[in-house]
Design an enzyme around this catalytic site. Sequence first.
Site, mmCIF file in Angstrom:
data_model
loop_
_atom_site.group_PDB
_atom_site.id
_atom_site.type_symbol
_atom_site.label_atom_id
_atom_site.label_comp_id
_atom_site.label_asym_id
_atom_site.label_seq_id
_atom_site.Cartn_x
_atom_site.Cartn_y
_atom_site.Cartn_z
ATOM 1 N N HIS A 194 0.818 -1.212 0.000
ATOM 2 C CA HIS A 194 0.000 0.000 0.000
ATOM 3 C C HIS A 194 0.856 1.268 0.000
ATOM 4 O O HIS A 194 0.406 2.333 0.420
ATOM 5 C CB HIS A 194 -0.979 0.004 1.196
ATOM 6 C CG HIS A 194 -2.070 -1.004 1.044
ATOM 7 N ND1 HIS A 194 -3.115 -1.112 1.934
ATOM 8 C CD2 HIS A 194 -2.294 -1.952 0.096
ATOM 9 C CE1 HIS A 194 -3.925 -2.086 1.551
ATOM 10 N NE2 HIS A 194 -3.437 -2.612 0.437
ATOM 11 N N TYR A 244 -3.249 4.400 -2.782
ATOM 12 C CA TYR A 244 -3.009 4.650 -1.354
ATOM 13 C C TYR A 244 -2.060 5.830 -1.139
ATOM 14 O O TYR A 244 -1.997 6.378 -0.044
ATOM 15 C CB TYR A 244 -2.441 3.398 -0.679
ATOM 16 C CG TYR A 244 -3.467 2.314 -0.492
ATOM 17 C CD1 TYR A 244 -4.294 2.289 0.626
ATOM 18 C CD2 TYR A 244 -3.627 1.307 -1.443
ATOM 19 C CE1 TYR A 244 -5.254 1.304 0.791
ATOM 20 C CE2 TYR A 244 -4.579 0.316 -1.289
ATOM 21 C CZ TYR A 244 -5.391 0.318 -0.171
ATOM 22 O OH TYR A 244 -6.342 -0.656 -0.009
#
Length: 423
Positions: A194, A244
Amino acid sequence: MKLAVVGGGSTYTPELVDGFARLRDTLPVGELVLVDPAAERLRLVGGLARRIFARQGRPGVVTTTSDLEAGVAGADAVLLQLRVGGQAARQQDETWPLECGCVGQETTGAGGLAKALRTVPVVLDIAERVRRASPDAWIIDFTNPVGIVTRALLQAGHKAVGLCNVAIGFQRKFAKLLDLAPAELHLDHVGLNHLTWELGVRRGGPGGADLLPELLAGHADALAADLHLPRTVLDRLGVVPSYYLRYFYAHDEVVRELGEKPSRAAEVAAMERQLLDMYGDPALDEKPELLARRGGAFYSEAAVDLAAALLGGGSPVQVVNTLNRGTLPFLADDAVIEVQAEVRGGDGSGPVPLAVPPLDPLYAGLIAHVSAYEDLALDAALRGGRERVFRALLAHPLVGQFDRAEGLTDRLLAHNKEHLAWA
């Protein structure tokens, strides 16, 4: 071949089952065991899983159980997809950080730390039981935060690999935009779980022609819209960041947005109720379209490819979460990174990261910063203690201020007492 899914009562599971059914030539599963303590969810999901297998003409058997040891005994691979505390805990992770002016999100920032603290001890307990019941089984972790959880597993000596669907999602998206088959594209995917960037999009393999300039020249507006970032960010970076990264590149804007709308947890909880109702319909024998909005797109295909490679077949090059081992020289060897790797399943050695060229400090600096936070987060998850929680929060680039870290620590502990034995 026997596979077990721990957390098999998840509404995600039909996505996984669909992949096992469709891609049976890649991964010939003889028995699929869904393991979950939630009996009613397991009944609904297990029934749909059997119908999906039947519709696809899949010869394998689907069984369900709440007995972990029985479910994983003799398994070749065990997939972990847990949510300790359920959607109620996620709802908290996404809301109380906003009270301190920080992003409320389930895998990064303060909410991500809360999830790590709840999850790591549970996963390690499950992994030990898997090791006793089936010592040769590979553990494939899809449980967030994947980087921290995978590092905990590897640090404890388990045969484990972390898996995320971000890379395969980008591969499918880029292939569609470029009018190519996904298998034709190799991504120069680098970073932490992420926290990744696509530094190249290569045709035909790691040494192929880089199509990223062409992709950005022709499709930057569409990509920027998907990422909810201004096109100028992609133009100036010259790469494609994971969505992200928006939590870092547009933090204050995201905090304002999150404070003005219902949480993602509330949306997902409502979807889960609908999905479980659908799963109970005996006429349903395929994954419903609503499941695509639940998240985890292409998870099944990534899981099938990885499991096949670990067990001696399939594509040897995969994007996985695994030990750094010098790949990024500015990180410790035992840090867990998310990169392309050669998965050497036949000899049991697992993933070996492909070489990564020197990174721009713009990316290397943030990777090093978040990796240092992950060190502290894992220490807090393993040993507990308010001060360790505070240190992890203070180290996180989305927090980084003393008063915020203090306030977040108090809130994290107050909202997670039932899940933290030491609190």
